[in-house]
Design a protein around this motif. Structure first.
Motif, mmCIF file in Angstrom:
data_model
loop_
_atom_site.group_PDB
_atom_site.id
_atom_site.type_symbol
_atom_site.label_atom_id
_atom_site.label_comp_id
_atom_site.label_asym_id
_atom_site.label_seq_id
_atom_site.Cartn_x
_atom_site.Cartn_y
_atom_site.Cartn_z
ATOM 1 N N ASN A 204 -21.628 50.975 -79.405
ATOM 2 C CA ASN A 204 -22.724 50.620 -80.316
ATOM 3 C C ASN A 204 -22.416 51.037 -81.751
ATOM 4 O O ASN A 204 -22.720 50.316 -82.699
ATOM 5 N N THR B 52 -20.190 48.513 -83.295
ATOM 6 C CA THR B 52 -20.924 47.298 -83.669
ATOM 7 C C THR B 52 -21.675 47.523 -84.983
ATOM 8 O O THR B 52 -21.669 46.669 -85.874
ATOM 9 N N ARG C 7 -19.294 47.438 -87.940
ATOM 10 C CA ARG C 7 -18.931 46.063 -88.323
ATOM 11 C C ARG C 7 -20.032 45.436 -89.175
ATOM 12 O O ARG C 7 -19.760 44.747 -90.152
ATOM 13 N N LYS C 8 -21.290 45.684 -88.785
ATOM 14 C CA LYS C 8 -22.419 45.132 -89.558
ATOM 15 C C LYS C 8 -22.388 45.679 -90.985
ATOM 16 O O LYS C 8 -22.573 44.950 -91.954
#
Ligand code: RP5
Length: 166
Positions: free
Chosen positions: A142, A145, A148-149
């Motif tokens: 998580n 992720t 990356r955002k």
């Protein structure tokens, strides 16, 4: 056996400044790590002894940084079946190209996952190690992720002030 961790070995204290990029990322992701200076050439016995010690403690991934005739990652790969990531260090007469070739050109059966020379490679070595650990760790997955955002948001924000469209 202790908590799973990443082991970072650098061939010389002179590699530290570049590899701080790796250490800082592991800290940001709260990934436990060990760190030491040990050379394939200058302290081969210390390197070998440490690999054994790290394996007994539960190391999951080795990250090895070295410059010039960079054999550290290859020497570690020869002594473990854990994944080994090699970071070629800049410097010397060829400014890291020698280290890149020494690190990347491993014979079949003895892989070293080799990243770019210098700061970007140091960061990517940490990202790759985190990605390996994240295979069995959803909290880390998580965080990747989310990272990356944030990277995508930064690109869009950086563009805002200077972008031109017709
Ligand atoms: C390599 O030789 C080290 O990893 C370092 O990048 C390079 C030069 O080492 P020093 O002479 O600065 O100790 O083994």
């Amino acid at each position: 056996m202790s908590k799973e961790f990443v082991s970072i070995i650098i061939g010389s204290k002179s590699d530290y400044k570049v590899m701080e990029n790796c250490i800082n990322l592991l800290k940001d992701f709260e990934v436990p790590y060990e760190f030491l200076v040990s050379s394939a050439h200058r302290t081969p016995a210390r390197t070998k002894d440490y690999i054994k010690e790290a394996e007994e403690k539960g190391v999951k991934v080795f990250i090895c940084a070295a410059g010039m005739a960079a054999h550290l990652a290859g020497a570690v790969a020869a002594a473990t079946t854990k994944p080994v990531i090699g970071v070629p260090m800049p410097g010397g007469g060829l400014d890291g190209v020698d280290a890149l070739y020494s690190t990347v050109q491993m014979p079949a059966g003895m892989p070293v996952g080799t990243v770019a020379i210098g700061n970007a490679g140091a960061k990517n070595s940490a990202y790759l190690a985190i990605q390996i650990l994240a295979l069995n760790n959803s909290e880390l997955a998580n965080k990747l992720t989310e990272d990356r955002k944030k990277q995508a948001e930064k690109v869009e924000n950086d563009s805002k002030d200077i972008e031109v469209f017709i």
